[in-house]
Design a protein around this motif. Structure first.
Motif, PDB file in Angstrom:
ATOM      1  N   ARG A  15       0.852  -1.193   0.000  1.00 12.62           N
ATOM      2  CA  ARG A  15       0.000   0.000   0.000  1.00 12.62           C
ATOM      3  C   ARG A  15       0.882   1.236   0.000  1.00 12.62           C
ATOM      4  O   ARG A  15       2.082   1.151   0.268  1.00 12.62           O
ATOM      5  CB  ARG A  15      -0.972  -0.012   1.171  1.00 12.62           C
ATOM      6  N   GLU A  16       0.269   2.392  -0.259  1.00  8.16           N
ATOM      7  CA  GLU A  16       1.031   3.630  -0.388  1.00  8.16           C
ATOM      8  C   GLU A  16       0.603   4.690   0.616  1.00  8.16           C
ATOM      9  O   GLU A  16       0.866   5.879   0.431  1.00  8.16           O
ATOM     10  CB  GLU A  16       0.905   4.171  -1.820  1.00  8.16           C
ATOM     11  N   GLY A  43      -8.186   6.640  -6.131  1.00  4.43           N
ATOM     12  CA  GLY A  43      -6.759   6.759  -5.803  1.00  4.43           C
ATOM     13  C   GLY A  43      -6.290   5.480  -5.135  1.00  4.43           C
ATOM     14  O   GLY A  43      -5.728   5.511  -4.049  1.00  4.43           O
ATOM     15  N   CYS A  44      -6.511   4.341  -5.820  1.00  8.58           N
ATOM     16  CA  CYS A  44      -6.322   3.027  -5.174  1.00  8.58           C
ATOM     17  C   CYS A  44      -4.866   2.640  -5.011  1.00  8.58           C
ATOM     18  O   CYS A  44      -4.571   1.643  -4.338  1.00  8.58           O
ATOM     19  CB  CYS A  44      -7.073   1.941  -5.938  1.00  8.58           C
ATOM     20  N   GLY A  45      -3.926   3.417  -5.622  1.00 12.04           N
ATOM     21  CA  GLY A  45      -2.517   3.032  -5.514  1.00 12.04           C
ATOM     22  C   GLY A  45      -2.334   1.608  -6.025  1.00 12.04           C
ATOM     23  O   GLY A  45      -2.963   1.190  -7.005  1.00 12.04           O
ATOM     24  N   GLU A  66      -6.919   5.098 -10.617  1.00 11.51           N
ATOM     25  CA  GLU A  66      -5.552   5.481 -10.267  1.00 11.51           C
ATOM     26  C   GLU A  66      -4.898   6.045 -11.514  1.00 11.51           C
ATOM     27  O   GLU A  66      -5.188   5.600 -12.628  1.00 11.51           O
ATOM     28  CB  GLU A  66      -4.804   4.233  -9.742  1.00 11.51           C
ATOM     29  N   VAL A  68      -1.237   6.700 -11.664  1.00  9.23           N
ATOM     30  CA  VAL A  68       0.175   6.306 -11.813  1.00  9.23           C
ATOM     31  C   VAL A  68       0.243   4.906 -12.439  1.00  9.23           C
ATOM     32  O   VAL A  68      -0.302   3.939 -11.885  1.00  9.23           O
ATOM     33  CB  VAL A  68       0.900   6.339 -10.452  1.00  9.23           C
ATOM     34  N   PHE A  71       1.269   1.723 -10.452  1.00  6.39           N
ATOM     35  CA  PHE A  71       0.278   1.333  -9.428  1.00  6.39           C
ATOM     36  C   PHE A  71      -0.911   0.635 -10.109  1.00  6.39           C
ATOM     37  O   PHE A  71      -1.438  -0.364  -9.609  1.00  6.39           O
ATOM     38  CB  PHE A  71      -0.233   2.544  -8.650  1.00  6.39           C
ATOM     39  N   SER A  91      -8.482   9.705 -13.886  1.00  4.33           N
ATOM     40  CA  SER A  91      -8.570  10.528 -12.683  1.00  4.33           C
ATOM     41  C   SER A  91      -9.832  10.204 -11.891  1.00  4.33           C
ATOM     42  O   SER A  91     -10.922  10.046 -12.448  1.00  4.33           O
ATOM     43  CB  SER A  91      -8.589  12.013 -13.046  1.00  4.33           C
ATOM     44  N   MET A  92      -9.676  10.156 -10.588  1.00  4.84           N
ATOM     45  CA  MET A  92     -10.806   9.930  -9.683  1.00  4.84           C
ATOM     46  C   MET A  92     -11.747  11.132  -9.670  1.00  4.84           C
ATOM     47  O   MET A  92     -12.813  11.082  -9.063  1.00  4.84           O
ATOM     48  CB  MET A  92     -10.296   9.663  -8.268  1.00  4.84           C
ATOM     49  N   ALA A 105      -8.523   6.350   0.351  1.00  6.84           N
ATOM     50  CA  ALA A 105      -7.533   6.359   1.443  1.00  6.84           C
ATOM     51  C   ALA A 105      -6.368   7.255   1.049  1.00  6.84           C
ATOM     52  O   ALA A 105      -5.633   6.957   0.103  1.00  6.84           O
ATOM     53  CB  ALA A 105      -7.042   4.934   1.713  1.00  6.84           C
ATOM     54  N   GLY A 106      -6.248   8.373   1.751  1.00 11.47           N
ATOM     55  CA  GLY A 106      -5.092   9.247   1.565  1.00 11.47           C
ATOM     56  C   GLY A 106      -4.964   9.838   0.179  1.00 11.47           C
ATOM     57  O   GLY A 106      -3.848  10.110  -0.281  1.00 11.47           O
ATOM     58  N   ALA A 107      -6.065  10.058  -0.503  1.00 11.90           N
ATOM     59  CA  ALA A 107      -5.970  10.625  -1.858  1.00 11.90           C
ATOM     60  C   ALA A 107      -6.783  11.909  -2.022  1.00 11.90           C
ATOM     61  O   ALA A 107      -6.493  12.703  -2.919  1.00 11.90           O
ATOM     62  CB  ALA A 107      -6.410   9.595  -2.897  1.00 11.90           C
ATOM     63  N   PHE A 110      -5.205  15.357  -2.621  1.00 13.20           N
ATOM     64  CA  PHE A 110      -4.685  15.764  -3.932  1.00 13.20           C
ATOM     65  C   PHE A 110      -5.660  16.721  -4.625  1.00 13.20           C
ATOM     66  O   PHE A 110      -5.250  17.569  -5.411  1.00 13.20           O
ATOM     67  CB  PHE A 110      -4.447  14.543  -4.833  1.00 13.20           C
TER      68      PHE A 110
HETATM   69  C1  LIG Z   1      -1.086   8.341  -0.579  1.00 12.53           C
HETATM   70  S1  LIG Z   1      -1.452   7.369  -1.993  1.00 12.53           S
HETATM   71  C2  LIG Z   1      -2.627   6.222  -1.319  1.00 12.53           C
HETATM   72  C3  LIG Z   1      -2.861   5.041  -2.221  1.00 12.53           C
HETATM   73  C4  LIG Z   1      -3.867   4.007  -1.712  1.00 12.53           C
HETATM   74  N1  LIG Z   1      -5.168   4.568  -1.486  1.00 12.53           N
HETATM   75  C5  LIG Z   1      -3.354   3.366  -0.439  1.00 12.53           C
HETATM   76  O1  LIG Z   1      -3.835   3.697   0.648  1.00 12.53           O
HETATM   77  O2  LIG Z   1      -2.438   2.542  -0.554  1.00 12.53           O
HETATM   78  C6  LIG Z   1      -2.487   8.458  -2.935  1.00 12.53           C
HETATM   79  C7  LIG Z   1      -2.825   7.905  -4.318  1.00 12.53           C
HETATM   80  O3  LIG Z   1      -3.747   8.755  -4.966  1.00 12.53           O
HETATM   81  C8  LIG Z   1      -3.411   8.762  -6.341  1.00 12.53           C
HETATM   82  N2  LIG Z   1      -4.016   9.945  -6.963  1.00 12.53           N
HETATM   83  C9  LIG Z   1      -3.737  11.246  -6.745  1.00 12.53           C
HETATM   84  N3  LIG Z   1      -4.517  12.038  -7.507  1.00 12.53           N
HETATM   85  C10 LIG Z   1      -5.310  11.208  -8.232  1.00 12.53           C
HETATM   86  C11 LIG Z   1      -6.345  11.410  -9.203  1.00 12.53           C
HETATM   87  N4  LIG Z   1      -6.714  12.643  -9.570  1.00 12.53           N
HETATM   88  N5  LIG Z   1      -6.955  10.335  -9.722  1.00 12.53           N
HETATM   89  C12 LIG Z   1      -6.609   9.073  -9.342  1.00 12.53           C
HETATM   90  N6  LIG Z   1      -5.637   8.817  -8.435  1.00 12.53           N
HETATM   91  C13 LIG Z   1      -4.996   9.871  -7.897  1.00 12.53           C
HETATM   92  C14 LIG Z   1      -1.901   8.784  -6.328  1.00 12.53           C
HETATM   93  O4  LIG Z   1      -1.342   8.411  -7.568  1.00 12.53           O
HETATM   94  C15 LIG Z   1      -1.612   7.778  -5.223  1.00 12.53           C
HETATM   95  O5  LIG Z   1      -1.522   6.471  -5.703  1.00 12.53           O
END
Ligand SMILES: C[S@@+](CC[C@H](N)C(=O)[O-])C[C@H]1O[C@@H](n2cnc3c(N)ncnc32)[C@H](O)[C@@H]1O
Length: 239
Positions: A15-16, A43-45, A66, A68, A71, A91-92, A105-107, A110
């Protein structure tokens, strides 16, 4: 930031960001997501939460969004044998759904809370909810070190009160919230620190060595500031 070096460290990790399957089970109890529901992991990483989300909807569907590429690939490989999990490289911000649960989670930081909730309102079913974990200062007088911990991250980091105010002014209500545990942070940092050791033992370039040092510093800084800051998990729905 040398992104190639950063992603050499941030590769092949479960996980990220911090989180546990128990956070998803707790969300499921609050949201009453139907067993045949449609869930999004925004933002599933690399897909660290997809198995627990899948358990929430054993007769339903889970979509991971996601941006990236590696990922997306990691999450796709993880669930290659499960047709109920789809990983989408997009993009989410542009979800259509309709989803019973948008988990993130944690996205959300952004996009920012307001922008994410505005984007997702029309992507929910009538009873749908959003659950997101989000950086939080646990005190109105955080240490310099706690503020420094979030430097370089998008957006500004608020307290529980400021996040709740953002949620309310976007026209949403909080069904429940809780702080992510130290165990949730270990689920992120322990594998990352093991990967740093593995990369170092294999021999690295100067830029990857710098990324390893930064990753170790982040994990050690977090231990030092964890009384003042961390993540809160919010379960919210349109008011
Ligand atoms: C802190 S990581 C958390 C990843 C995952 N949710 C986890 O807990 O392992 C944040 C993730 O959000 C993704 N992210 C950021 N902006 C995004 C967007 N607009 N659309 C999709 N994914 C996005 C990033 O690439 C990253 O993988």
């Amino acid at each position: 930031m040398d992104w190639d070096a950063f992603f050499t460290v941030h590769r092949d990790l479960p996980r990220e960001g911090p989180g546990l399957a128990d956070d998803i089970a707790w969300t499921g109890r609050l949201s009453a997501t139907p067993r045949d529901g449609h869930v999004c992991d925004a933002g599933c990483g690399p897909g660290g939460d997809l198995a627990a989300l899948r358990q929430l909807v054993p007769e339903g569907l889970v979509d991971g969004f996601e941006t990236v590429a590696h990922f997306v690939e990691a999450a796709t490989v993880r669930f290659a044998d499960d047709p109920s999990v789809r990983i989408i490289r997009a993009s989410m911000e542009n979800l259509t759904g309709p989803y019973d649960l948008i988990w993130s989670a944690g996205a959300v930081y952004f996009l920012g809370v307001t922008r994410a909730l505005e984007a997702w309102r029309s992507a929910l079913t009538e009873t749908g909810v959003v659950a997101f974990s989000h950086p939080c200062l646990f005190t109105d007088a955080p240490s310099e070190a706690a503020l420094a911990f979030w430097e370089g991250e998008p957006g500004s980091i608020g307290t529980d009160a400021t996040t709740r105010a953002e949620i309310a002014s976007a026209g949403w209500q909080v069904l429940g919230s809780r702080q992510l545990t130290h165990e949730a942070w270990s689920a992120y940092y322990d594998p990352m620190l093991e990967r740093c050791e593995m990369l170092e033992a294999a021999g690295t370039s100067a830029s990857v060595a710098a990324a390893i040092a930064a990753a170790r510093k982040e994990a050690s800084d977090w231990r030092a500031v964890s009384g003042d800051t961390g993540y809160m998990l919010y379960v919210v729905r349109p008011a």
